[in-house]
Design a protein around this motif. Structure first.
Motif, PDB file in Angstrom:
ATOM      1  N   MET A   1     -95.284  87.730  53.714  1.00 37.67           N
ATOM      2  CA  MET A   1     -96.271  87.448  54.493  1.00 37.67           C
ATOM      3  C   MET A   1     -97.458  86.493  53.845  1.00 37.67           C
ATOM      4  SD  MET A   1     -98.487  88.417  57.700  1.00 37.67           S
ATOM      5  CE  MET A   1     -99.371  87.264  58.868  1.00 37.67           C
ATOM      6  N   ALA A   2     -97.027  85.200  54.787  1.00 38.40           N
ATOM      7  CA  ALA A   2     -99.009  84.702  53.671  1.00 38.40           C
ATOM      8  C   ALA A   2    -100.106  84.568  53.827  1.00 38.40           C
ATOM      9  CB  ALA A   2     -98.035  82.658  54.230  1.00 38.40           C
ATOM     10  N   LYS A   3    -100.788  84.913  52.986  1.00 39.53           N
ATOM     11  CA  LYS A   3    -102.030  85.166  53.664  1.00 39.53           C
ATOM     12  C   LYS A   3    -102.643  83.892  54.263  1.00 39.53           C
ATOM     13  CE  LYS A   3    -106.364  86.704  51.026  1.00 39.53           C
ATOM     14  NZ  LYS A   3    -106.793  86.952  49.993  1.00 39.53           N
ATOM     15  N   PRO A   4    -103.269  84.422  55.097  1.00 37.92           N
ATOM     16  CA  PRO A   4    -104.073  82.745  56.253  1.00 37.92           C
ATOM     17  C   PRO A   4    -105.424  82.418  55.272  1.00 37.92           C
ATOM     18  CG  PRO A   4    -104.770  84.974  56.712  1.00 37.92           C
ATOM     19  CD  PRO A   4    -103.670  85.960  55.710  1.00 37.92           C
ATOM     20  N   LYS A   5    -104.938  81.222  54.946  1.00 32.77           N
ATOM     21  CA  LYS A   5    -105.956  80.385  54.782  1.00 32.77           C
ATOM     22  C   LYS A   5    -107.634  80.852  55.299  1.00 32.77           C
ATOM     23  CE  LYS A   5    -103.165  76.886  52.477  1.00 32.77           C
ATOM     24  NZ  LYS A   5    -102.456  75.535  52.643  1.00 32.77           N
ATOM     25  N   ARG A   6    -108.245  80.538  53.802  1.00 35.89           N
ATOM     26  CA  ARG A   6    -110.167  80.177  54.990  1.00 35.89           C
ATOM     27  C   ARG A   6    -110.686  79.367  55.340  1.00 35.89           C
ATOM     28  NH1 ARG A   6    -113.331  84.593  51.995  1.00 35.89           N
ATOM     29  NH2 ARG A   6    -112.116  87.126  52.365  1.00 35.89           N
ATOM     30  N   ARG A   7    -110.883  79.337  56.669  1.00 37.65           N
ATOM     31  CA  ARG A   7    -112.040  77.562  56.654  1.00 37.65           C
ATOM     32  C   ARG A   7    -113.950  77.691  57.447  1.00 37.65           C
ATOM     33  NH1 ARG A   7    -110.451  75.330  62.301  1.00 37.65           N
ATOM     34  NH2 ARG A   7    -110.877  76.809  63.961  1.00 37.65           N
ATOM     35  N   TYR A   8    -114.099  77.199  57.098  1.00 41.42           N
ATOM     36  CA  TYR A   8    -115.474  76.924  57.093  1.00 41.42           C
ATOM     37  C   TYR A   8    -115.749  75.719  58.236  1.00 41.42           C
ATOM     38  CZ  TYR A   8    -115.503  80.429  53.528  1.00 41.42           C
ATOM     39  OH  TYR A   8    -115.179  81.181  52.703  1.00 41.42           O
ATOM     40  N   ILE A   9    -116.580  76.102  59.299  1.00 44.70           N
ATOM     41  CA  ILE A   9    -117.040  75.409  60.514  1.00 44.70           C
ATOM     42  C   ILE A   9    -118.500  74.667  60.519  1.00 44.70           C
ATOM     43  CG2 ILE A   9    -116.789  74.715  62.988  1.00 44.70           C
ATOM     44  CD1 ILE A   9    -114.148  76.058  63.600  1.00 44.70           C
ATOM     45  N   CYS A  10    -118.721  74.074  60.263  1.00 42.85           N
ATOM     46  CA  CYS A  10    -120.013  73.468  60.366  1.00 42.85           C
ATOM     47  C   CYS A  10    -120.671  73.826  62.106  1.00 42.85           C
ATOM     48  CB  CYS A  10    -120.150  71.984  60.326  1.00 42.85           C
ATOM     49  SG  CYS A  10    -122.352  71.625  60.291  1.00 42.85           S
ATOM     50  N   SER A  11    -121.631  74.993  61.971  1.00 40.54           N
ATOM     51  CA  SER A  11    -121.934  75.018  64.224  1.00 40.54           C
ATOM     52  C   SER A  11    -122.985  73.652  64.486  1.00 40.54           C
ATOM     53  CB  SER A  11    -122.938  76.041  63.720  1.00 40.54           C
ATOM     54  OG  SER A  11    -123.859  75.975  62.978  1.00 40.54           O
ATOM     55  N   ALA A  12    -123.041  72.349  63.456  1.00 40.31           N
ATOM     56  CA  ALA A  12    -124.149  71.873  64.025  1.00 40.31           C
ATOM     57  C   ALA A  12    -123.572  70.886  64.226  1.00 40.31           C
ATOM     58  CB  ALA A  12    -125.118  70.757  62.815  1.00 40.31           C
ATOM     59  N   CYS A  13    -121.891  69.639  63.355  1.00 39.12           N
ATOM     60  CA  CYS A  13    -121.898  68.886  63.481  1.00 39.12           C
ATOM     61  C   CYS A  13    -120.224  68.966  63.973  1.00 39.12           C
ATOM     62  CB  CYS A  13    -121.578  67.728  62.324  1.00 39.12           C
ATOM     63  SG  CYS A  13    -120.653  67.969  61.378  1.00 39.12           S
ATOM     64  N   GLY A  14    -118.876  70.972  63.825  1.00 42.47           N
ATOM     65  CA  GLY A  14    -118.312  70.927  64.364  1.00 42.47           C
ATOM     66  C   GLY A  14    -117.059  70.463  63.046  1.00 42.47           C
ATOM     67  N   SER A  15    -117.366  69.683  61.935  1.00 39.98           N
ATOM     68  CA  SER A  15    -116.798  69.716  60.755  1.00 39.98           C
ATOM     69  C   SER A  15    -116.534  70.921  59.732  1.00 39.98           C
ATOM     70  CB  SER A  15    -117.512  68.453  59.452  1.00 39.98           C
ATOM     71  OG  SER A  15    -118.386  68.872  58.718  1.00 39.98           O
ATOM     72  N   VAL A  16    -114.440  70.596  59.627  1.00 33.95           N
ATOM     73  CA  VAL A  16    -114.168  71.391  59.109  1.00 33.95           C
ATOM     74  C   VAL A  16    -113.659  71.720  57.748  1.00 33.95           C
ATOM     75  CG1 VAL A  16    -112.043  73.637  58.831  1.00 33.95           C
ATOM     76  CG2 VAL A  16    -112.849  72.402  60.786  1.00 33.95           C
ATOM     77  N   ALA A  17    -114.111  72.379  56.500  1.00 36.38           N
ATOM     78  CA  ALA A  17    -114.573  72.243  55.103  1.00 36.38           C
ATOM     79  C   ALA A  17    -113.413  73.914  54.795  1.00 36.38           C
ATOM     80  CB  ALA A  17    -115.756  72.794  54.508  1.00 36.38           C
ATOM     81  N   SER A  18    -112.606  73.213  53.456  1.00 32.62           N
ATOM     82  CA  SER A  18    -111.360  74.594  53.074  1.00 32.62           C
ATOM     83  C   SER A  18    -112.662  75.633  52.409  1.00 32.62           C
ATOM     84  CB  SER A  18    -110.876  73.699  52.062  1.00 32.62           C
ATOM     85  OG  SER A  18    -111.245  72.879  50.997  1.00 32.62           O
ATOM     86  N   ARG A  19    -113.546  75.178  51.703  1.00 30.05           N
ATOM     87  CA  ARG A  19    -114.518  76.471  51.180  1.00 30.05           C
ATOM     88  C   ARG A  19    -115.258  76.166  51.231  1.00 30.05           C
ATOM     89  NH1 ARG A  19    -117.361  73.965  47.216  1.00 30.05           N
ATOM     90  NH2 ARG A  19    -117.468  71.385  46.348  1.00 30.05           N
ATOM     91  N   TRP A  20    -116.621  77.030  51.606  1.00 34.83           N
ATOM     92  CA  TRP A  20    -118.159  77.101  51.715  1.00 34.83           C
ATOM     93  C   TRP A  20    -118.797  76.482  50.408  1.00 34.83           C
ATOM     94  CZ3 TRP A  20    -122.765  78.585  50.060  1.00 34.83           C
ATOM     95  CH2 TRP A  20    -123.821  79.033  50.661  1.00 34.83           C
TER      96      TRP A  20
END
Length: 455
Positions: A1-20
């Motif tokens: 089973m593939a390891k789920p990828k992490r993602r990071y969401i900005c609590s101010a604007c909602g944009s998604v980033a692949s790393r912190w």
């Protein structure tokens, strides 16, 4: 089973980033990226042949059921809401820790229950015994309020579905709620969004007035995703300094009423008491005039509130850099006003420390406060008290002119009702109110002459 990828969401604007990272690349806010569960991937195009149903469009002039408001039992709370709570509405209330959010909502829920309606109070932060102790201190132990301590949204909705939907549902707080449909700990962006969505959907389907308590960050914003404020109908802020007993309930967003209406409360030993005449709270009871003090009729929504602005000027003996300290007003606007007074009126503030305070812990954002601040500064600089029963209001431009402001007659009427006998402001204001003489000013030079001419 593939390891789920992490993602990071900005609590101010909602944009998604692949790393912190420390700063959001889209909105440039710092420390707002929060780890979240990856979203479910959907197909790029819906298969319309296997599902879906046609929606029905309605005309804009179709008959609509009128809004039926329910009183909370607290007139100041009703005023801030625009006349009371609307069935099926979702209200989000934020405020600093310890400011009195839980106390206010417990008093409102108990008042609704005593009026004969069904009210439910769900606490995710305190045990039921703690809430009962607070209710006992507030004198609300006999209120027929349904109380529970729970954090599972599924358990809450399952319990409510077993009986008749309540008229009021208070959830304290949304950051402690947990939905088993989403992975993650309570308080994360995905959990707050999912829990709020389920509770709001229940409230809309069953005409339940829902009140969600929201934690705030160190910047004063409600914690969690910004979409939470878009999901609800009303966003309220409970403000005040914990060192002062006064609290202000302010509506920041209201789909059913006016924005910027306020309710004023005083924190006392038996809980929050309503303040029907807030002007008397923010005015000192002195009988002798003091240099550097000016009274300003602020306007909060449709309510005029008289506040006292205090200024202090300290001359420096050495070549040290003078300090500028402001409490309750914009420091940038003070710097602008000092520059205008020096440039247009020839007054010297560059060798003096300037301290400005709005009495009573009140915070001003009304541009009409410029003239009152200028009057207080000139009075403190010249060491000449302003007339005791006088008010000052008007916006000051960079050219030194006094610009007109909104609802001048309403400000004058409130001052006359409280016993003030004179007022100064823009020159285009009409005749003064009975028992109050009004003097129009066209520029700051006239203000300087008037202050210097006082005894």
């Amino acid at each position: 089973m593939a390891k789920p990828k992490r993602r990071y969401i900005c609590s101010a604007c909602g944009s998604v980033a692949s790393r912190w990272q420390g700063q959001c690349a889209d909105c440039a806010e710092w420390n707002t990226l929060v780890e979240d569960v990856p979203e479910t991937k959907f197909a790029a195009q819906h298969d319309l042949s296997t599902g879906g149903r046609a929606i029905r469009f309605e005309a804009l002039d179709a008959p609509t059921r009128p809004v039926q408001r329910r009183s909370t039992g607290l007139e100041e709370f009703d005023r801030a809401l625009g006349g009371g709570i609307v069935p099926g509405s979702a209200i989000l209330m934020g405020g600093e820790p310890g400011i009195g959010k839980s106390t206010l909502l417990l008093q409102a829920a108990a008042a609704v229950a005593k009026a004969g309606a069904d009210a439910v109070y769900v606490s995710g932060e305190e045990a039921t015994g703690q809430v009962r102790l607070r209710a006992g201190r507030l004198g609300l132990a006999d209120a027929p309020l349904r109380l529970a301590a729970a954090t599972s949204v599924r358990d809450i909705l399952t319990t409510l579905a077993e009986g008749t939907p309540p008229a009021l549902l208070v959830v304290d707080s949304i950051q402690t709620m947990h939905s088993d449909m989403i992975e993650g700990a309570p308080g994360t962006v995905s959990q707050v969004r999912a829990s709020a969505f389920e509770l709001i959907r229940y409230a809309k389907q069953n005409d339940v007035a829902l009140v969600l308590v929201g934690h705030v960050t160190k910047d004063g914003n409600i914690a969690g995703p910004r979409v939470l404020e878009h999901m609800v109908d009303v966003v309220m802020s409970f403000e005040g300094e914990r060192s002062h007993q006064y609290r202000i309930l302010r509506a920041l967003k209201n789909r059913f009423g006016a924005v910027d209406e306020i309710g004023v409360f005083a924190m006392e030993g038996h809980g929050l008491s309503q303040v029907s005449n807030p002007s008397m709270l923010f005015l000192s009871g002195r009988e002798q005039p003091v240099a550097g003090s000016a009274v300003f009729p602020a306007l909060e929504g449709t309510r005029p509130v008289l506040v006292e602005i205090q200024a202090l000027i300290v001359r420096l003996q050495s070549g040290a850099t003078p300090r500028r300290a402001v409490v309750g007003w914009d420091s940038g606007r003070l710097a602008m006003l000092l520059a205008v007074l020096e440039s247009r009126c020839g007054l010297n503030f560059s060798t003096a420390e300037v301290y400005l305070n709005v009495a009573g812990g009140y915070r001003l954002s009304d541009p009409a406060a410029d003239l009152a601040v200028a009057a207080a500064l000139i009075s403190a600089l010249a060491d000449k008290p302003l007339p005791l029963r006088s008010i000052w209001f008007g916006e000051v431009s960079l050219s030194g002119e006094i610009r007109p402001v909104s609802h001048a007659s309403l400000r004058l009427k409130e001052a006359a009702k409280l016993g003030f006998d004179s007022g100064s402001g823009p020159a285009d204001v009409g005749q003064g109110v009975a028992k109050l003489s009004y003097s129009g000013l066209s520029g700051l030079s006239g203000l300087v002459d008037r202050v210097m001419a006082t005894a």
